[in-house]
Design a protein around this motif. Sequence first.
Motif, PDB file in Angstrom:
ATOM      1  N   THR A 225       0.785  -1.246   0.000  1.00  0.00           N
ATOM      2  CA  THR A 225       0.000   0.000   0.000  1.00  0.00           C
ATOM      3  C   THR A 225       0.814   1.292   0.000  1.00  0.00           C
ATOM      4  O   THR A 225       0.243   2.374  -0.021  1.00  0.00           O
ATOM      5  CB  THR A 225      -0.897   0.028   1.261  1.00  0.00           C
ATOM      6  OG1 THR A 225      -0.038  -0.118   2.399  1.00  0.00           O
ATOM      7  CG2 THR A 225      -1.953  -1.057   1.244  1.00  0.00           C
ATOM      8  N   ASP A 226       2.149   1.189   0.044  1.00  0.00           N
ATOM      9  CA  ASP A 226       2.933   2.400   0.302  1.00  0.00           C
ATOM     10  C   ASP A 226       4.077   2.555  -0.714  1.00  0.00           C
ATOM     11  O   ASP A 226       4.744   1.579  -1.059  1.00  0.00           O
ATOM     12  CB  ASP A 226       3.519   2.290   1.724  1.00  0.00           C
ATOM     13  CG  ASP A 226       4.136   3.587   2.174  1.00  0.00           C
ATOM     14  OD1 ASP A 226       3.385   4.550   2.400  1.00  0.00           O
ATOM     15  OD2 ASP A 226       5.374   3.643   2.290  1.00  0.00           O
ATOM     16  N   PHE A 227       4.296   3.794  -1.175  1.00  0.00           N
ATOM     17  CA  PHE A 227       5.384   4.020  -2.137  1.00  0.00           C
ATOM     18  C   PHE A 227       6.742   3.716  -1.520  1.00  0.00           C
ATOM     19  O   PHE A 227       7.552   3.002  -2.091  1.00  0.00           O
ATOM     20  CB  PHE A 227       5.360   5.467  -2.654  1.00  0.00           C
ATOM     21  CG  PHE A 227       4.311   5.697  -3.694  1.00  0.00           C
ATOM     22  CD1 PHE A 227       4.417   5.117  -4.954  1.00  0.00           C
ATOM     23  CD2 PHE A 227       3.195   6.487  -3.425  1.00  0.00           C
ATOM     24  CE1 PHE A 227       3.446   5.317  -5.922  1.00  0.00           C
ATOM     25  CE2 PHE A 227       2.217   6.687  -4.379  1.00  0.00           C
ATOM     26  CZ  PHE A 227       2.346   6.104  -5.632  1.00  0.00           C
ATOM     27  N   GLY A 228       7.003   4.303  -0.349  1.00  0.00           N
ATOM     28  CA  GLY A 228       8.336   4.199   0.240  1.00  0.00           C
ATOM     29  C   GLY A 228       8.650   2.786   0.709  1.00  0.00           C
ATOM     30  O   GLY A 228       9.771   2.299   0.544  1.00  0.00           O
ATOM     31  N   ASN A 229       7.669   2.128   1.305  1.00  0.00           N
ATOM     32  CA  ASN A 229       7.919   0.794   1.856  1.00  0.00           C
ATOM     33  C   ASN A 229       7.852  -0.298   0.799  1.00  0.00           C
ATOM     34  O   ASN A 229       8.538  -1.300   0.922  1.00  0.00           O
ATOM     35  CB  ASN A 229       6.897   0.477   2.954  1.00  0.00           C
ATOM     36  CG  ASN A 229       7.271   1.136   4.264  1.00  0.00           C
ATOM     37  OD1 ASN A 229       8.364   0.908   4.775  1.00  0.00           O
ATOM     38  ND2 ASN A 229       6.391   1.985   4.765  1.00  0.00           N
ATOM     39  N   HIS A 230       7.000  -0.113  -0.187  1.00  0.00           N
ATOM     40  CA  HIS A 230       6.766  -1.232  -1.106  1.00  0.00           C
ATOM     41  C   HIS A 230       7.103  -0.929  -2.558  1.00  0.00           C
ATOM     42  O   HIS A 230       7.928  -1.601  -3.165  1.00  0.00           O
ATOM     43  CB  HIS A 230       5.283  -1.673  -1.022  1.00  0.00           C
ATOM     44  CG  HIS A 230       4.800  -1.875   0.374  1.00  0.00           C
ATOM     45  ND1 HIS A 230       3.681  -1.254   0.887  1.00  0.00           N
ATOM     46  CD2 HIS A 230       5.294  -2.635   1.381  1.00  0.00           C
ATOM     47  CE1 HIS A 230       3.498  -1.629   2.142  1.00  0.00           C
ATOM     48  NE2 HIS A 230       4.468  -2.460   2.468  1.00  0.00           N
ATOM     49  N   VAL A 231       6.435   0.079  -3.130  1.00  0.00           N
ATOM     50  CA  VAL A 231       6.467   0.258  -4.589  1.00  0.00           C
ATOM     51  C   VAL A 231       7.874   0.610  -5.080  1.00  0.00           C
ATOM     52  O   VAL A 231       8.389  -0.015  -6.013  1.00  0.00           O
ATOM     53  CB  VAL A 231       5.438   1.328  -5.026  1.00  0.00           C
ATOM     54  CG1 VAL A 231       5.562   1.633  -6.512  1.00  0.00           C
ATOM     55  CG2 VAL A 231       4.026   0.850  -4.693  1.00  0.00           C
ATOM     56  N   LEU A 232       8.531   1.586  -4.455  1.00  0.00           N
ATOM     57  CA  LEU A 232       9.844   2.013  -4.963  1.00  0.00           C
ATOM     58  C   LEU A 232      10.897   0.913  -4.820  1.00  0.00           C
ATOM     59  O   LEU A 232      11.586   0.590  -5.799  1.00  0.00           O
ATOM     60  CB  LEU A 232      10.291   3.315  -4.279  1.00  0.00           C
ATOM     61  CG  LEU A 232       9.373   4.522  -4.545  1.00  0.00           C
ATOM     62  CD1 LEU A 232       9.843   5.735  -3.752  1.00  0.00           C
ATOM     63  CD2 LEU A 232       9.312   4.854  -6.031  1.00  0.00           C
ATOM     64  N   PRO A 233      11.047   0.284  -3.619  1.00  0.00           N
ATOM     65  CA  PRO A 233      12.062  -0.774  -3.530  1.00  0.00           C
ATOM     66  C   PRO A 233      11.816  -1.906  -4.537  1.00  0.00           C
ATOM     67  O   PRO A 233      12.753  -2.430  -5.131  1.00  0.00           O
ATOM     68  CB  PRO A 233      11.922  -1.299  -2.095  1.00  0.00           C
ATOM     69  CG  PRO A 233      11.221  -0.215  -1.341  1.00  0.00           C
ATOM     70  CD  PRO A 233      10.393   0.550  -2.331  1.00  0.00           C
ATOM     71  N   ARG A 234      10.536  -2.254  -4.776  1.00  0.00           N
ATOM     72  CA  ARG A 234      10.237  -3.334  -5.700  1.00  0.00           C
ATOM     73  C   ARG A 234      10.615  -2.978  -7.141  1.00  0.00           C
ATOM     74  O   ARG A 234      11.094  -3.809  -7.910  1.00  0.00           O
ATOM     75  CB  ARG A 234       8.743  -3.677  -5.623  1.00  0.00           C
ATOM     76  CG  ARG A 234       8.299  -4.767  -6.566  1.00  0.00           C
ATOM     77  CD  ARG A 234       6.834  -5.089  -6.378  1.00  0.00           C
ATOM     78  NE  ARG A 234       6.563  -5.596  -5.043  1.00  0.00           N
ATOM     79  CZ  ARG A 234       6.889  -6.808  -4.623  1.00  0.00           C
ATOM     80  NH1 ARG A 234       7.478  -7.645  -5.454  1.00  0.00           N
ATOM     81  NH2 ARG A 234       6.618  -7.199  -3.402  1.00  0.00           N
ATOM     82  N   LEU A 235      10.409  -1.697  -7.525  1.00  0.00           N
ATOM     83  CA  LEU A 235      10.623  -1.291  -8.918  1.00  0.00           C
ATOM     84  C   LEU A 235      12.101  -1.274  -9.315  1.00  0.00           C
ATOM     85  O   LEU A 235      12.422  -1.332 -10.503  1.00  0.00           O
ATOM     86  CB  LEU A 235      10.029   0.106  -9.152  1.00  0.00           C
ATOM     87  CG  LEU A 235       8.512   0.151  -9.418  1.00  0.00           C
ATOM     88  CD1 LEU A 235       8.028   1.592  -9.438  1.00  0.00           C
ATOM     89  CD2 LEU A 235       8.166  -0.543 -10.736  1.00  0.00           C
TER      90      LEU A 235
END
Length: 422
Positions: A225-235
């Motif tokens: 649900t979160d850019f900093g915790n999830h989306v950015l590291p994954r990308l």
Amino acid sequence: MKDRRNPDKIIAFVMAGGEGKRLNPLSADRCKPAVPFGARYRIVDFVLSNLINSGISSVYLLVQYKAQELIEHIRKAWVISPLLPSQFVTVVPPEMHKETLQFKGTSDAVYQSLRLIELHQPNIVAVFGADHIYRMDINQMVWFHKEQRADVTIAALPVPLEQASSFGIIDTEADGKVREFQEKPQSPKPMPTDPSRAYASMGNYLFNTEVLVEALYEAHRLGETDFGNHVLPRLIASRRLYAYDFSNNEIPGIKPYEEVGYWRDVGTIDAYFDAHKDVLGENPRFDAFNPQWPIYSSNYQGPVAKILGGEIENSLFGAACVIHKNTRLHNCIVRREAVVEEGAELEDCIIMDYVRIGRNARLRRVIVDRHNVIEANVQLGYDRVADAQKYIVTDGGIVVVPMGKINFFARDSRGHGPGYAE
Ligand SMILES: Nc1ncnc2c1ncn2[C@@H]1O[C@H](COP(=O)(O)OP(=O)(O)O[C@H]2O[C@H](CO)[C@@H](O)[C@H](O)[C@H]2O)[C@@H](O)[C@H]1O
């Protein structure tokens, strides 16, 4: 400086749902972006001014926590023009969207707004925080994004290592390509060029639209649900992520005495109070006066400030406030329609809108939130133990009087008091 016009179609989501717990009690009845700042602004005005000054003028504010005061401010201050329907600043409440009545986090908030992206068909989506005091020409970040052929660009700046665990920390290659992104790490990695600082995300991102849309569907599928915790590291593994160095950002009209790359996260009362010192003085670190990069705010139509007398040094006044005779004000910010009565002494204070400071009251290092009456002869800021029985006193010794009840009958003997309620 390059041509500021931008051929790209960009829409912006401003993340304005933050609760700002550490700003309590200023954020007790309003979200952090709605907290007043300086003599006439709200915190949200800084990001909105940066977007509009950069020519990005399709702006959705995603709100959630205690949004009413923010919604009222946007309704009154941020009307661009009915003649230009593609230029707007508008509020998106969570109720409009898919599935839940709440945004579960920052990326979930944008996921639930995907319909707006489909509607506008932009090629770049800007996702910006709403919680900071700064000036930024976002076009320069867009140029960098395109020059690097990035899929995602994160605005970044060095912060002292001891503060770094409050931020997303980035490790990059020499050209800015992101190697690693860690959200609020316990042991932040220092910058290779400066062991006393870490390279921090400002919480401002540019996404190529298709990359964002795909990442949001993927995050939703995974329950993230979160850019900093999830989306950015994954990308990082699959996409080109770049960090845009905010210290390269050039703002027209900046004075030689201003701090280059001024940016403050006013997340705590002490940081908020300190940032107010930066707008005061003959040579302020952050000068509100810059006609080439204005900070916009409300279109208040009341009269100007009225100073009837007193010993006044290094202070800023909002519209329609009244400072009576025999007062003493040093290093103060007095906002709209506040009244300081005869004999009152204020030192290092932030007096918000519609506040009345009674006769002979003495306040030192105090923030008085809106709609309060400080009775005659009251002393605050001189006895920490006594103050702490009634109010929050921060580690830095700042006394905070929380927002009072709106009382349109709280006028002084001359009829001054809350009037042009904005
Ligand atoms: N559910 C929700 N709906 C809408 N808006 C919401 C929201 N929750 C929070 N917001 C808003 O989103 C922005 C980010 O707030 P967060 O609390 O998610 O992260 P934080 O500011 O701690 O870190 C972030 O910002 C710092 C920089 O301050 C970065 O370093 C870090 O990597 C980044 O995650 C703020 O403007 C906030 O008001």
